[in-house]
Structure formats: structure tokens, C-alpha cells
Design an enzyme around this catalytic site. Structure first.
Site, mmCIF file in Angstrom:
data_model
loop_
_atom_site.group_PDB
_atom_site.id
_atom_site.type_symbol
_atom_site.label_atom_id
_atom_site.label_comp_id
_atom_site.label_asym_id
_atom_site.label_seq_id
_atom_site.Cartn_x
_atom_site.Cartn_y
_atom_site.Cartn_z
ATOM 1 N N ASN A 129 -37.196 -51.395 -71.718
ATOM 2 C CA ASN A 129 -37.855 -51.431 -73.029
ATOM 3 C C ASN A 129 -39.278 -51.971 -72.892
ATOM 4 O OD1 ASN A 129 -35.126 -51.044 -74.227
ATOM 5 N ND2 ASN A 129 -34.870 -53.124 -73.434
ATOM 6 N N GLU A 183 -37.911 -51.926 -63.216
ATOM 7 C CA GLU A 183 -38.159 -51.869 -64.664
ATOM 8 C C GLU A 183 -39.642 -52.040 -64.980
ATOM 9 O OE1 GLU A 183 -35.713 -50.624 -65.957
ATOM 10 O OE2 GLU A 183 -34.091 -51.289 -64.650
HETATM 11 N N1 BES Z 1 -33.498 -46.687 -67.658
HETATM 12 C C1 BES Z 1 -32.506 -47.291 -66.858
HETATM 13 C C2 BES Z 1 -31.368 -47.879 -67.657
HETATM 14 C C3 BES Z 1 -30.360 -46.863 -68.128
HETATM 15 C C4 BES Z 1 -29.416 -46.369 -67.257
HETATM 16 C C5 BES Z 1 -30.332 -46.433 -69.429
HETATM 17 C C6 BES Z 1 -28.491 -45.437 -67.688
HETATM 18 C C7 BES Z 1 -29.431 -45.502 -69.861
HETATM 19 C C8 BES Z 1 -28.500 -44.986 -68.984
HETATM 20 C C9 BES Z 1 -33.089 -48.403 -65.998
HETATM 21 O O1 BES Z 1 -34.415 -48.250 -65.655
HETATM 22 C C10 BES Z 1 -32.318 -48.408 -64.727
HETATM 23 O O2 BES Z 1 -32.426 -47.477 -63.970
HETATM 24 N N2 BES Z 1 -31.498 -49.440 -64.490
HETATM 25 C C11 BES Z 1 -30.644 -49.524 -63.349
HETATM 26 C C12 BES Z 1 -31.089 -50.583 -62.399
HETATM 27 C C13 BES Z 1 -32.135 -50.131 -61.421
HETATM 28 C C14 BES Z 1 -32.516 -51.230 -60.453
HETATM 29 C C15 BES Z 1 -31.736 -48.913 -60.624
HETATM 30 C C16 BES Z 1 -29.247 -49.849 -63.850
HETATM 31 O O3 BES Z 1 -29.105 -50.275 -64.973
HETATM 32 O O4 BES Z 1 -28.314 -49.647 -63.084
HETATM 33 ZN ZN ZN Z 2 -34.898 -46.813 -64.268
#
Ligand code: BES
Ligand code: ZN
Length: 901
Positions: free
Chosen positions: A304, A337
Site C-alpha cells: 500500500n 514492498e
Molecule cells: N502485492 C503483494 C501482496 C499480495 C499477494 C496481494 C497476493 C494479493 C495477493 C506483495 O507485494 C507481495 O508480493 N508480498 C509477498 C512477499 C514478498 C517478499 C514476495 C507475500 O505476501 O508473500
Molecule cells: Zn509484490
């Protein structure tokens, strides 16, 4: 499921091909036309484009008691074509009092299937700016979808906080809005809360006023134009660490009492923000950036804009209790992020079919930035594991291109997978290596500048990289993002005078997919003789090619540095030569050769003994990434051996293979040792424990008992392996001890370790107890459902967990937020290695689950079929190798080996 524009096109296409027969199919078989650059009008989506929002002013009151919300909304809109109806998204909301320009009342109709609210007026609205106002009422959800709540324990009793999770399509659960990323709009949010709550959103607080009755109102400054999925609101009894970097106010926000553990993440941000300001060539866009630690919600993190949310287990670092892997995970997730604040937030993919632009890029950038600031962690070497994860799934029939059509929320959610993330990351790495680091970065700077506060498609990225590099990027890259799968390059070498002549051929690489369509790629090949630093490159653009390498003395190794997304198969005696020279290969090349060899075993293009003999050549290796590759493969073979008579000899063999490295690293950290050694130690101990090394199991138990008496006695890095070994062989008393530790701690990191340990218990009676816990509410819902996967996986109770899941599937799925609900399914069967189970799983899903769940089900089923195929083909060879290499004394194992050799 909803009807979208693409759907209509697909069915028209079917009719056409039906009518006109084969001729048109032949025509269409030429490479699909490249994707166009971004334009608002051609962006796919559900909502009509004749009315667009230009500003939202939202006031919302979430009630912590009733867990319901009420609110009012004023939306500035621009009408582009006269219309009587305004269509926007809304889900599980009541909407009324709709008015246009303060006068004209509108009739609201909610469509729960399309997730829309349609507001119809008595007469057409003329083109131009107007103002739409409405009231809404909704819920605070128990799962991380839209506005949600989390309950957590403190010394002062149980507390509740609010959070939001909007991506991909859940903002529409909080208030009505145009919930597609192409509708970039400023949001001005006001929230009414209990007086003792602090609230955080994308922008700083602008005004706060007391309302009486224990309530206050907080108004946040309006955001820049942004997609709805980036909206955030967190509130509760919170505290924060504050600082500033590069003119930006930064904070780590936690529940009361935990903010000191935010120091590490704060320091990480202080390094990363200036680094990205420079890399992207444009400064961070908002006045502040908060990192918010949530004791629940979901297990990951969300970018966000200006208010990143994290599960606190991957944001908070307690130097006295957190492990090295937690520390690395924090740096990595912060890097990920924060990279999105540019790549994703400032510039956003136009539609979910280009999600990889967000996630593939941020995944690549997180590794690059983590490596930049922590070279001693060797994260690029270890990124090989992530690449393999993608390649394994990309080799199966259920794979898809990086760019894929998305027509509904379930498909948008499903797009967050290893193809989007890990293949995206690996492909960008290959492209960066091919274009050169500086040219690639210049292209990214151009892209950022050209598309600031706007949207893009993949074609826009290729165009920027072409301008910067002068290379035909689109022609090289499109085959990698628009086609599924990847190639295996077969190489043979022959001496001609003092040069080696290399013959190369590419074929699509598949596992258990005999009917896969043959495809070609433009493959950036690198190669060089072992022992030489000289690396040559070559673009393999056709099916076959030849090239030359200097010197006939040393064998050539392809994919030098492990930067390519392809497999290599060495023909003739090249493989033997490489194996003989194994210790002379550079580290990345050793890791790469091991991974490729195991992949060829999976594809039945090599035998298990090719891999195992290579692993033996690595026995004196000290590198973490090399060992992680070997440990992962031994773990996979061990999984195929569950229930097989050869398991015992195989485990004995695996123990013997690990002895030298175990002897080197021991149990206790040496002063000044590299951090990677700490990780190597904990991985080796966990594996030896799993393979029933009696000395390791006994020592783990001893250290656990000491830990229960004196927690400080157990080094943080040893906690995960010690707990997992103790949990695996636990009796009821030990299990109860782990459970009480899990219930008592207020640290989410520790909670996760304890629950994971007890869920791995081999004793079936304990496994039943764990399964029962998954339906209770003592853990955050998402983690509770994971217990079933852990009982099936590390606990090895595949059958029991699957039976339980079948009986309770609705309750389990209901505990998951929509965006990661169906992704839960494959794990329920992933440990089976019998093809009948794949069929049973599919039949169960067809009978009981909605159609939108089926793509995930197919992935799970195909994974099981692939395992069954590998087991059938290779297990005999594993058995004869293991039996010939180790003396199994007495018992069933010895008897089995008598029969094998
Ligand atoms: N944008 C994603 C979060 C997300 C994941 C939103 C799936 C909706 C559905 C965020 O940037 C992300 O990728 N988070 C990862 C961690 C990252 C270090 C790979 C996660 O939440 O696993
Ligand atoms: Zn991501």
C-alpha cells in the site's frame, strides 16, 4: 462468474474457427501479434469507460463492537458519453441515498455475482464533471479482505485492531468504487474511531477532532491519483518508531509494546529509500512512508502506497530471539514492498494480465537490493532455489505464459503464482545480464519518467529498454513472456585444431507433458571453459546453432553464473568431465549444474545416479547455496520414498552424505563465522533430524529441555531446527509443551515456529489433535488452516489430512481470504505420489467446489502425477545406489538391500 469483454471475444473466435475450418487455424498459428502499448480505451476490464471517477471523499465509521461499518461517499466523476447509468464495484455492501449533483436521485441495484452497484437516473447525465454522493453500510471482515479485524493477546488482555487488504479486488468490500487499476484516482479518507485508537493510512493525518461519546474523527490528506488496490487503513492501540530519510518521514507502526523490534526494518528502509531514489531516477512520491506490523491478517506483506502492511513475523526483529533467516526475510520483504512504491504504485500495470510487471520486477529488485546491501548473504546464489521452483511448475502441462488473460477476481488472485513472481524475476535477471546492468537501469529510468502516475503494459517496458539499449528487446523478450515454458539446450563439443566446436540445440523442456506444443525461444546463452573467467555470449535464435570456444583442454560450462532461465543437457562425455572438475567450477555454476541435473532426472532425460554421483562430488563443498540445492533434492527423494521399503536405506545414505558438512559446522556458532554458516548449520541439522540421525535427535531434545528451563540457552538460529526435530518425534507431553509455548508467546515469529513444530509430529494421535486445532479460533485463521498442510507435509499424514480436509473443506476455505483461498488447495494433496490421488482430488473438487477453483485444482493434480511419474521411473535407481553406498545393519532395510543388489 462474470461476463467480460475478453470472454465474448473468445467465444466469437471459436465460432469463427468452427465456421472457417482449418485454414484460419493455420493462419493463427503464426506468432500472436505483440501486445499494444498502454491506452485507457484498450485496457481490459469489466466496468464501462463512459464514466470515470476523478476524486473520492469517503467518511467511514467502523464499529469495533458490532464489526460493522457505515459511511458516506462523495465521488467527483467525469461523464464522457451521456448515460443514465453509472456502474461501479461493490461487494457485501448496502448502498443507498445515491444522488447526482446533490439533486437528482438515483436507483441503486446491487449485483452480487458481478460485484457491481448500478445507479440509474431518470434522465441521461450530460458529458462533463458531476458529483455523485451515496451512503453505504458494510462489515469488518474476519479475514484479510477489504477492511478486516485482528484479535491479539497482550498483558492487558485481548485487543482488536483494524487493517485492510485490497489487492487484487477487495477494496470493493469497504466502499463502492471503480476497483480496477486503470482508474487512478485521488482518495480523501476520513475515519471515525474510538479516542484511544491511532490510525494510519496512505497519507499523513490532516485533521483530528474529538466528537464526544468516546469517538474522534481523523481526516487524512488526499492521495495522488492511484489505483484502488493500494488503499490502506490500519487502526488500533498502536505505537510507532519515527525517523526521516531523504526528506521523507518514515515510521514503523506496531501494536503497543513492540515498536522497538521495528528498528531493524527502519534501518533497512533508511538504506533502501535513497538507493531506489537513485536507481529509479525519480524520488519517492509521498511525504511519508509507514511500515505497519500486523499480528495476523495474512502471512505476507502488501505494498500500500505510503503505508505498507506486513505480518509482524516478517517485519519485527528481536535481536535476542529472532533467527538469521527472519532477519534476511525482513530485509528482503522490505526491499520488495518498497520497490513497489515505484514499480507498481507510481507506475501501475494497466490490468491484471500484466501483474508480472509488478511482482516479477519487485521480486528481482528485492534480490538485487538485498544483495547490494548484504553481499555476504549470497542471495543471488541462493535465488537458484526460487528459479527452480518456477521452472518445475513451468515444465508441467498446467503452466501458463507470464502474460495471461485475466477475466475475473479468481483469475486475478490465481495470477499471484510462481510464474508471475519467480519466473518473472529470473527472466528479468537474464535480460539484465544480456543488456548490461547500466543500460537496463537507464531503460527503467526512462520507463519511470515516461509513465509516472500512469499505467503500462509489458510493451511499454520493452520500448523503454529498446530506447536505452539499442537492442531489439521486444523481439527477444516477447517469446519469454507470451509463451509458456522454457527450453533445454543440448550441447556437445568436439575438438577442432585448438578450438572446441560446440553444437547447440533447443527443445521445449517438459515433465510429464508428452503433448506439449513445440516452441522456440531466443536464448541468451553464456559459456566458458572451466577454470577460466572468460565468459562468452551467444543468442541462440534458431532451433540449432554452432559456435566455438577457446582451448580444448577444459570442458565448457553453459549458463555461466546461473543467470539464464533454461536447462542445459551435456552430451557425450561432457557431463562426466564437468563432474570430474566439479570443485573447479565457480559456485553459481556448481549450483546450476546440480539443479539442471536433477531437473533432467525429473524429465527422465538422466538417471538418479547422475544426480547422486554429482552430489557426492560436492561433499567437501562449504557453500550454503550448494548445500541447499542438495538438501532440497534429498528431501524430495525422501518424500517419494514415504511408505516405500527403500526409505530406510535411502535415509542412511543421506545421513552419510551429510556427515562431512555436519562435522564441519557442528552445533555451535564459531566467533566471527559468516552468517551463511549459521543458516547452513540450521538446514543441515534439520535435515539430519528428519533423516533420523540419532545423535542429532538426542542433542536436539537435550537442547530443547534446557531451552524450556532457560530460554536464552538456545541460540536464535538453532530454534527453528531444534523445534522441528523435537516436534517430529514428540510424545504427548512434548506436544503439550510446544502447544503451551505457542499459546503463551506474544511474538508471531515464535508462534509460527511452535505451531509448525507440533504440526510435524509423526505420531498419528498427535496429528489428529493438530487437525482439530485448525478449526478452532485460537490462532489467526490463515495460520490455522496451514496446520492441515503441515500435518500432510512435514507430519507425513497425507491420508489423514486429506480425509480431514474433505470433511471440513468448507470451514477451512471460509477461514481464508478470497485472494488466497483456492491457492490453498494444491497443498492438501501435494505430498501424495500416486496418480489415483490426483484423480480423486479432481473428482472431489468437481463435485464440491465452484468452477473458479478448478485451475488451482488442476495444478495440484498435475503436481501429484508428475511426482508419481518420477517415483516410478527413478526410485529403483535410487535404491540400488543407496544400498550399494551404505551398510544398513540389520532390520528391514538390510533385508531390502539384499534383494536390491
Ligand atoms: N502485492 C503483494 C501482496 C499480495 C499477494 C496481494 C497476493 C494479493 C495477493 C506483495 O507485494 C507481495 O508480493 N508480498 C509477498 C512477499 C514478498 C517478499 C514476495 C507475500 O505476501 O508473500
Ligand atoms: Zn509484490
Amino acid at each position: 462468474m462474470r461476463v467480460f469483454r475478453e470472454k465474448v471475444q473468445v467465444s466469437m473466435f471459436r465460432q469463427l474457427t468452427g465456421l472457417m475450418g482449418l485454414a484460419i487455424i493455420a493462419l493463427l498459428a503464426v506468432p500472436a501479434q505483440a501486445e499494444p502499448k498502454f491506452s485507457f480505451a484498450t485496457t481490459p476490464g469489466q466496468l464501462p469507460r463512459d464514466v470515470i471517477p476523478t476524486r473520492y471523499a469517503v467518511e467511514i465509521t467502523p464499529d469495533p463492537k458490532s464489526l460493522s461499518t457505515t459511511g458516506t461517499e462523495v465521488i467527483d466523476i467525469e461523464v464522457r458519453k451521456p448515460t443514465r447509468t453509472v456502474v461501479l464495484n461493490a461487494l457485501n455492501l448496502k448502498v443507498d441515498q445515491a444522488r447526482l449533483d446533490g439533486r437528482l436521485p438515483g436507483a441503486v441495484k446491487i449485483d452480487p455475482v458481478k460485484q457491481t452497484a448500478t445507479i440509474t437516473f431518470a434522465r441521461p447525465i450530460p458529458t462533463g464533471p458531476h458529483r455523485l454522493s451515496l451512503n453505504f453500510a458494510g462489515q469488518v471482515n474476519a479475514q484479510a479482505e477489504g477492511l478486516y479485524y485482528v484479535r491479539y493477546k497482550t498483558d492487558k488482555g485481548e485487543k482488536l485492531m483494524f487493517g485492510t487488504q485490497m489487492e487484487p479486488t477487495d477494496a470493493r468490500r469497504m466502499f463502492p468504487l471503480w476497483d480496477e487499476p486503470v482508474f487512478r484516482t485521488p482518495f480523501a479518507l476520513t475515519v471515525k474511531l474510538p479516542e484511544n485508537f491511532k490510525a494510519v493510512s496512505n497519507m499523513p493525518v490532516e485533521r483530528e477532532k474529538r466528537l464526544g461519546g468516546g469517538l474522534k474523527s481523523i481526516a487524512f490528506a488526499p492521495t495522488p491519483k492511484m489505483p484502488s488496490y493500494l488503499l490502506v487503513l490500519c487502526a488500533g492501540e498502536l505505537e510507532s518508531l519515527e525517523d526521516e530519510v531523504a526528506g521523507v518521514k518514515i515510521g514503523v507502526v506496531t501494536t503497543e509494546g513492540k515498536s522497538q523490534n521495528g528498528r531493524y526494518a527502519q534501518e533497512a528502509l533508511k538504506k533502501l529509500l535513497p538507493y531506489y531514489n537513485d536507481y529509479f531516477g525519480v524520488g519517492y512520491a509521498l511525504p511519508k512512508l509507514d511500515q505497519i506490523a500486523i499480528p495476523g491478517g495474512f502471512s505476507g506483506a502488501m505494498e500500500n502506497w505510503g503505508g505498507i502492511t506486513y505480518n509482524e513475523a516478517i517485519l519485527l526483529y528481536d535481536p535476542a530471539r529472532s533467527s538469521q533467516s527472519t532477519k534476511e526475510a525482513i530485509f528482503n520483504v522490505v526491499a520488495h514492498e518498497v520497490a513497489h512504491q515505484w514499480f507498481g504504485n507510481l507506475v501501475t500495470m494497466a490490468w491484471w494480465d500484466n501483474l508480472w510487471l509488478n511482482e516479477g520486477f519487485a521480486s528481482w529488485m528485492d534480490t538485487k537490493a538485498t544483495d547490494h546491501f548484504n553481499p555476504e548473504w549470497e542471495v543471488w546464489l541462493r535465488a537458484s532455489a526460487a528459479k527452480n521452483f518456477a521452472m518445475q511448475s513451468d515444465a508441467r502441462s498446467t503452466t501458463h505464459p507470464i502474460q495471461q488473460p485475466v477475466t475475473d477476481p479468481a483469475q486475478a488472485a490465481s495470477a499471484f503464482d510462481e510464474i508471475t513472481y519467480q519466473k518473472g524475476e529470473a527472466f528479468i535477471r537474464m535480460l539484465e545480464a544480456y543488456l548490461g546492468e547500466a543500460k537496463f537501469r537507464d531503460g527503467i529510468r526512462r520507463y519511470m519518467k515516461a509513465h509516472t502516475l500512469s499505467n503500462t503494459t509489458t510493451a511499454d517496458l520493452w520500448a523503454a529498454l529498446e530506447e536505452a539499449s539499442g537492442q531489439p528487446v521486444q523481439a527477444i523478450a516477447a517469446g519469454w513472456t507470451e509463451q509458456p515454458g522454457f527450453p533445454v539446450v543440448t550441447v556437445s563439443s568436439r575438438c577442432e585444431g585448438d578450438k572446441q566446436r560446440l553444437a547447440l540445440r533447443q527443445d521445449r523442456f517438459t515433465v510429464n507433458d508428452p503433448n506439449a506444443k513445440a516452441l522456440l525461444w531466443k536464448v541468451p546463452i553464456t559459456y566458458g571453459a572451466v577454470g577460466s573467467d572468460k565468459v562468452e555470449s551467444f543468442l541462440l535464435a534458431e532451433k540449432t546453432a554452432t559456435t566455438t570456444a577457446e582451448g580444448c583442454g577444459a570442458p565448457v560450462k553453459l549458463n555461466r553464473g546461473d543467470t539464464g532461465y533454461y536447462r542445459v543437457k551435456y552430451e557425450g562425455n561432457l557431463f562426466e568431465q564437468l563432474k570430474q572438475n566439479f570443485s573447479r567450477l565457480q559456485t553459481a555454476d556448481r549450483v546450476n549444474l546440480l539443479s539442471d541435473t536433477w531437473a533432467l532426472v525429473q524429465a527422465k532425460q538422466a538417471g538418479a545416479r547422475d544426480y547422486l554421483s554429482l552430489a557426492e562430488a560436492a561433499k567437501d563443498d562449504t557453500n550454503l547455496a550448494v548445500w541447499q540445492q542438495i538438501l532440497a533434492t534429498l528431501g524430495e527423494i525422501d518424500r517419494l520414498q514415504i511408505g516405500q521399503p527403500g526409505r530406510e536405506p535411502f535415509q542412511a545414505y543421506a545421513r552419510s552424505l551429510l556427515q562431512p558438512v555436519y562435522q564441519r559446522v557442528g552445533w555451535d556458532a564459531q566467533p566471527g563465522e559468516p552468517e551463511t554458516t549459521g543458516l547452513l548449520r540450521s538446514s543441515v541439522l534439520a535435515s539430519l533430524g528428519k533423516f533420523k540421525d540419532e545423535a542429532v535427535v538426542a542433542e536436539a531434545r537435550r537442547r530443547f529441555e534446557a531451552f524450556v528451563r532457560t530460554p536464552e540457552s538456545l541460540a536464535p538460529n538453532l530454534r527453528p531446527p531444534v523445534l522441528s526435530v523435537v516436534g517430529r518425534y514428540a510424545d504427548q507431553a512434548t506436544y503439550d509443551q510446544l502447544l503451551s509455548l505457542a499459546r503463551k508467546t506474544q511474538s508471531t515469529e515464535e508462534k509460527r515456529n511452535y505451531y509448525a513444530a507440533l504440526a510435524g509430529a509423526l505420531d498419528p494421535k498427535l496429528a489428529q489433535q493438530t487437525l482439530a486445532l485448525s478449526l478452532k479460533n485460537e490462532e489467526e485463521p490463515n495460520l490455522a488452516t496451514n496446520l492441515v498442510l503441515q500435518v500432510a507435509g512435514s507430519g507425513e499424514h497425507r491420508e489423514m489430512a486429506w480425509e480431514f480436509a474433505k470433511q471440513n473443506y468448507q470451514a477451512l476455505l471460509d477461514k481464508r481470504a478470497f485472494f488466497n483461498r483456492y491457492k490453498y488447495l494444491p497443498g492438501l494433496v501435494a505430498n501424495f505420489t500416486e496418480a489415483e490421488r490426483a484423480q480423486e482430488f479432481e473428482a472431489f473438487a468437481k463435485a464440491n467446489l465452484p468452477a473458479e477453483a478448478l485451475p488451482e485444482v488442476s495444478k495440484g493434480a498435475e503436481f501429484v502425477r508428475a511426482s508419481a511419474g518420477i517415483k516410478e521411473q527413478q526410485i529403483g535407481e535410487v535404491d540400488s545406489w543407496a544400498c550399494s553406498k551404505t551398510k544398513v545393519e540389520g532390520g528391514k532395510g538390510a533385508q531390502f538391500c539384499l534383494g536390491v543388489n
